[in-house]
Scaffold this motif. Structure first.
Motif, PDB file in Angstrom:
ATOM      1  N   LYS A  60     -85.273 -87.007  63.526  1.00 34.39           N
ATOM      2  CA  LYS A  60     -86.737 -86.933  63.531  1.00 34.39           C
ATOM      3  C   LYS A  60     -87.231 -87.755  64.704  1.00 34.39           C
ATOM      4  CE  LYS A  60     -86.832 -86.464  58.576  1.00 34.39           C
ATOM      5  NZ  LYS A  60     -87.314 -86.937  57.308  1.00 34.39           N
ATOM      6  N   TYR A  61     -88.208 -87.220  65.418  1.00 33.14           N
ATOM      7  CA  TYR A  61     -88.713 -87.873  66.611  1.00 33.14           C
ATOM      8  C   TYR A  61     -90.169 -88.256  66.417  1.00 33.14           C
ATOM      9  CZ  TYR A  61     -84.512 -85.857  68.566  1.00 33.14           C
ATOM     10  OH  TYR A  61     -83.205 -85.519  68.805  1.00 33.14           O
ATOM     11  N   GLN A  62     -90.521 -89.384  67.050  1.00 32.95           N
ATOM     12  CA  GLN A  62     -91.898 -89.849  66.967  1.00 32.95           C
ATOM     13  C   GLN A  62     -92.278 -90.474  68.310  1.00 32.95           C
ATOM     14  OE1 GLN A  62     -93.161 -92.095  63.456  1.00 32.95           O
ATOM     15  NE2 GLN A  62     -93.664 -93.759  64.864  1.00 32.95           N
TER      16      GLN A  62
ATOM     17  N   PRO B 211     -82.077-101.957  61.541  1.00 32.82           N
ATOM     18  CA  PRO B 211     -82.518-101.513  62.859  1.00 32.82           C
ATOM     19  C   PRO B 211     -83.319-100.221  62.828  1.00 32.82           C
ATOM     20  CG  PRO B 211     -80.177-101.175  62.620  1.00 32.82           C
ATOM     21  CD  PRO B 211     -80.626-101.927  61.417  1.00 32.82           C
ATOM     22  N   GLY B 212     -83.064 -99.374  61.850  1.00 32.32           N
ATOM     23  CA  GLY B 212     -83.880 -98.186  61.631  1.00 32.32           C
ATOM     24  C   GLY B 212     -83.721 -97.048  62.606  1.00 32.32           C
ATOM     25  N   ILE B 213     -83.941 -97.257  63.890  1.00 33.71           N
ATOM     26  CA  ILE B 213     -83.925 -96.144  64.835  1.00 33.71           C
ATOM     27  C   ILE B 213     -82.585 -96.070  65.555  1.00 33.71           C
ATOM     28  CG2 ILE B 213     -86.413 -96.208  65.130  1.00 33.71           C
ATOM     29  CD1 ILE B 213     -85.909 -97.473  67.880  1.00 33.71           C
ATOM     30  N   GLU B 214     -82.226 -94.858  65.952  1.00 32.56           N
ATOM     31  CA  GLU B 214     -80.942 -94.628  66.602  1.00 32.56           C
ATOM     32  C   GLU B 214     -81.049 -94.526  68.112  1.00 32.56           C
ATOM     33  OE1 GLU B 214     -78.649 -91.377  64.979  1.00 32.56           O
ATOM     34  OE2 GLU B 214     -79.465 -91.756  62.990  1.00 32.56           O
ATOM     35  N   ALA B 215     -82.169 -94.018  68.603  1.00 28.52           N
ATOM     36  CA  ALA B 215     -82.261 -93.777  70.043  1.00 28.52           C
ATOM     37  C   ALA B 215     -83.708 -93.863  70.511  1.00 28.52           C
ATOM     38  CB  ALA B 215     -81.694 -92.404  70.384  1.00 28.52           C
ATOM     39  N   VAL B 216     -83.837 -94.077  71.811  1.00 33.38           N
ATOM     40  CA  VAL B 216     -85.131 -94.097  72.485  1.00 33.38           C
ATOM     41  C   VAL B 216     -85.028 -93.151  73.667  1.00 33.38           C
ATOM     42  CG1 VAL B 216     -86.682 -95.515  73.880  1.00 33.38           C
ATOM     43  CG2 VAL B 216     -85.687 -96.453  71.823  1.00 33.38           C
ATOM     44  N   TYR B 217     -86.059 -92.360  73.874  1.00 37.65           N
ATOM     45  CA  TYR B 217     -86.073 -91.412  74.984  1.00 37.65           C
ATOM     46  C   TYR B 217     -87.337 -91.594  75.804  1.00 37.65           C
ATOM     47  CZ  TYR B 217     -82.387 -89.247  72.263  1.00 37.65           C
ATOM     48  OH  TYR B 217     -81.242 -89.040  71.559  1.00 37.65           O
ATOM     49  N   PHE B 218     -87.186 -91.576  77.129  1.00 33.57           N
ATOM     50  CA  PHE B 218     -88.333 -91.575  78.018  1.00 33.57           C
ATOM     51  C   PHE B 218     -88.675 -90.110  78.278  1.00 33.57           C
ATOM     52  CE2 PHE B 218     -86.711 -95.765  80.004  1.00 33.57           C
ATOM     53  CZ  PHE B 218     -87.252 -96.489  78.960  1.00 33.57           C
ATOM     54  N   THR B 219     -89.804 -89.674  77.763  1.00 33.74           N
ATOM     55  CA  THR B 219     -90.187 -88.270  77.915  1.00 33.74           C
ATOM     56  C   THR B 219     -91.060 -88.035  79.147  1.00 33.74           C
ATOM     57  OG1 THR B 219     -92.044 -88.616  76.405  1.00 33.74           O
ATOM     58  CG2 THR B 219     -89.974 -87.792  75.456  1.00 33.74           C
TER      59      THR B 219
ATOM     60  N   ILE C  31     -89.101 -92.150  69.952  1.00 33.87           N
ATOM     61  CA  ILE C  31     -87.993 -92.755  69.224  1.00 33.87           C
ATOM     62  C   ILE C  31     -87.385 -91.725  68.295  1.00 33.87           C
ATOM     63  CG2 ILE C  31     -88.866 -95.098  69.384  1.00 33.87           C
ATOM     64  CD1 ILE C  31     -89.956 -94.749  66.544  1.00 33.87           C
ATOM     65  N   MET C  32     -86.118 -91.946  67.954  1.00 34.89           N
ATOM     66  CA  MET C  32     -85.420 -91.016  67.082  1.00 34.89           C
ATOM     67  C   MET C  32     -84.793 -91.774  65.923  1.00 34.89           C
ATOM     68  SD  MET C  32     -82.313 -89.529  66.022  1.00 34.89           S
ATOM     69  CE  MET C  32     -81.017 -89.714  67.195  1.00 34.89           C
ATOM     70  N   ALA C  33     -84.996 -91.239  64.735  1.00 39.11           N
ATOM     71  CA  ALA C  33     -84.379 -91.768  63.521  1.00 39.11           C
ATOM     72  C   ALA C  33     -84.096 -90.587  62.595  1.00 39.11           C
ATOM     73  CB  ALA C  33     -85.290 -92.781  62.845  1.00 39.11           C
ATOM     74  N   ARG C  34     -83.286 -90.808  61.617  1.00 39.14           N
ATOM     75  CA  ARG C  34     -83.003 -89.760  60.635  1.00 39.14           C
ATOM     76  C   ARG C  34     -83.716 -90.028  59.321  1.00 39.14           C
ATOM     77  NH1 ARG C  34     -79.333 -86.543  62.966  1.00 39.14           N
ATOM     78  NH2 ARG C  34     -78.084 -87.481  64.590  1.00 39.14           N
ATOM     79  N   ASP C  35     -84.315 -91.193  59.219  1.00 42.55           N
ATOM     80  CA  ASP C  35     -84.995 -91.604  57.996  1.00 42.55           C
ATOM     81  C   ASP C  35     -86.485 -91.763  58.296  1.00 42.55           C
ATOM     82  OD1 ASP C  35     -85.694 -92.630  55.542  1.00 42.55           O
ATOM     83  OD2 ASP C  35     -84.769 -94.597  55.880  1.00 42.55           O
ATOM     84  N   GLN C  36     -87.316 -91.065  57.546  1.00 42.88           N
ATOM     85  CA  GLN C  36     -88.760 -91.144  57.757  1.00 42.88           C
ATOM     86  C   GLN C  36     -89.288 -92.557  57.514  1.00 42.88           C
ATOM     87  OE1 GLN C  36     -90.752 -88.737  59.072  1.00 42.88           O
ATOM     88  NE2 GLN C  36     -92.335 -90.321  59.083  1.00 42.88           N
ATOM     89  N   LYS C  37     -88.633 -93.305  56.631  1.00 47.52           N
ATOM     90  CA  LYS C  37     -89.064 -94.686  56.359  1.00 47.52           C
ATOM     91  C   LYS C  37     -88.952 -95.546  57.621  1.00 47.52           C
ATOM     92  CE  LYS C  37     -87.797 -94.635  51.480  1.00 47.52           C
ATOM     93  NZ  LYS C  37     -86.887 -95.169  50.461  1.00 47.52           N
ATOM     94  N   ALA C  38     -87.921 -95.322  58.418  1.00 48.35           N
ATOM     95  CA  ALA C  38     -87.752 -96.081  59.659  1.00 48.35           C
ATOM     96  C   ALA C  38     -88.884 -95.766  60.629  1.00 48.35           C
ATOM     97  CB  ALA C  38     -86.401 -95.771  60.294  1.00 48.35           C
ATOM     98  N   LEU C  39     -89.259 -94.495  60.715  1.00 48.78           N
ATOM     99  CA  LEU C  39     -90.370 -94.112  61.591  1.00 48.78           C
ATOM    100  C   LEU C  39     -91.686 -94.721  61.097  1.00 48.78           C
ATOM    101  CD1 LEU C  39     -89.471 -90.372  62.298  1.00 48.78           C
ATOM    102  CD2 LEU C  39     -89.031 -92.370  63.744  1.00 48.78           C
ATOM    103  N   ASP C  40     -91.851 -94.791  59.793  1.00 51.45           N
ATOM    104  CA  ASP C  40     -93.050 -95.409  59.227  1.00 51.45           C
ATOM    105  C   ASP C  40     -93.083 -96.907  59.547  1.00 51.45           C
ATOM    106  OD1 ASP C  40     -93.751 -92.938  58.206  1.00 51.45           O
ATOM    107  OD2 ASP C  40     -92.955 -93.363  56.198  1.00 51.45           O
ATOM    108  N   LYS C  41     -91.930 -97.564  59.514  1.00 51.30           N
ATOM    109  CA  LYS C  41     -91.857 -98.988  59.845  1.00 51.30           C
ATOM    110  C   LYS C  41     -92.208 -99.225  61.315  1.00 51.30           C
ATOM    111  CE  LYS C  41     -90.828-100.647  55.877  1.00 51.30           C
ATOM    112  NZ  LYS C  41     -91.764-101.510  55.163  1.00 51.30           N
ATOM    113  N   VAL C  42     -91.847 -98.282  62.168  1.00 56.45           N
ATOM    114  CA  VAL C  42     -92.221 -98.401  63.576  1.00 56.45           C
ATOM    115  C   VAL C  42     -93.740 -98.333  63.707  1.00 56.45           C
ATOM    116  CG1 VAL C  42     -92.117 -97.257  65.829  1.00 56.45           C
ATOM    117  CG2 VAL C  42     -90.031 -97.541  64.484  1.00 56.45           C
ATOM    118  N   LYS C  43     -94.373 -97.420  62.978  1.00 60.72           N
ATOM    119  CA  LYS C  43     -95.841 -97.320  63.011  1.00 60.72           C
ATOM    120  C   LYS C  43     -96.489 -98.599  62.500  1.00 60.72           C
ATOM    121  CE  LYS C  43     -96.546 -92.355  62.580  1.00 60.72           C
ATOM    122  NZ  LYS C  43     -97.059 -91.275  61.736  1.00 60.72           N
ATOM    123  N   GLU C  44     -95.925 -99.178  61.442  1.00 58.58           N
ATOM    124  CA  GLU C  44     -96.476-100.413  60.874  1.00 58.58           C
ATOM    125  C   GLU C  44     -96.396-101.574  61.854  1.00 58.58           C
ATOM    126  OE1 GLU C  44     -94.591-101.371  57.166  1.00 58.58           O
ATOM    127  OE2 GLU C  44     -95.035 -99.399  56.315  1.00 58.58           O
TER     128      GLU C  44
END
Length: 189
Positions: free
Chosen positions: A87-89, A176-184, A114-127
């Motif tokens: 999942k990407y955000q 750590p939550g997220i697996e990867a970061v991409y410069f788009t 950012i890329m994660a497979r767990d929506q909770k990790a993406l939510d923590k990034v937003k928080e």
């Protein structure tokens, strides 16, 4: 009489009257040595090698949090892969920072996803978005134009970006939550 006149300059030279050339030579050699030592010291100082040699090592944020010293953290942390899809955000808005490049003001605009497979990790990034944005702005503005102009420099910055985000998430959530970061998008001016 000629023998006496010839003897006088030889005696004067032997007595130190002609030693002024040797004294000047010694002073010149000492000055050259001092300049050489200063040049080597300045080179070590500006490259950061002097701090490493003296054991200061510089604080790049990788020291152990408990004492500020010790071995660097093993970041990025391998995130256990769940069975879910990636999942990407995006981190919106894009980052726009300026930095000095040999007296010239330069700008860089970086869009980060950012890329994660767990929506909770993406939510923590937003928080934790304000803290993450602050740390990334400091990271991006500390770069040099020459480093960012190379693919290796961009990959190194991408790795540091992942490490910074993971450090924040570990401190705030314990994982750590997220697996990867991409410069788009990456624009330098």
């Amino acid at each position: 009489m000629a023998k006496k006149e010839e003897a006088k300059p030889a005696e004067a030279a032997a007595a130190g009257g002609g030693g002024g050339g040797k004294g000047k030579l010694i002073i010149i050699i000492l000055l050259v040595l001092i300049l050489l030592i200063l040049a080597v010291g300045a080179t070590l100082f500006f490259t950061g090698a002097l701090n490493k040699f003296l054991g200061h090592g510089g604080d790049d944020g990788s020291a152990v949090a408990a004492g500020g010293h010790g071995a660097p953290m093993a970041v990025p942390v391998a995130v256990p892969k769940s069975a879910g899809p990636a999942k990407y955000q995006p981190l919106d808005p894009p980052f726009v920072v300026n930095f000095d490049d040999q007296g010239v003001l330069r700008y860089v605009q970086i869009s980060v996803s950012i890329m994660a497979r767990d929506q909770k990790a993406l939510d923590k990034v937003k928080e934790n978005d304000p803290q993450i944005r602050y740390r990334l702005i400091l990271l991006f503005s500390g770069q040099t134009f020459a480093e960012l102009g190379t693919p290796a420099g961009k990959e190194k910055l991408q790795q540091k970006t992942l490490e910074e985000i993971q450090k924040i998430l570990i401190a705030e959530t314990g994982t750590p939550g997220i697996e990867a970061v991409y410069f788009t998008n990456f624009v330098m001016q």
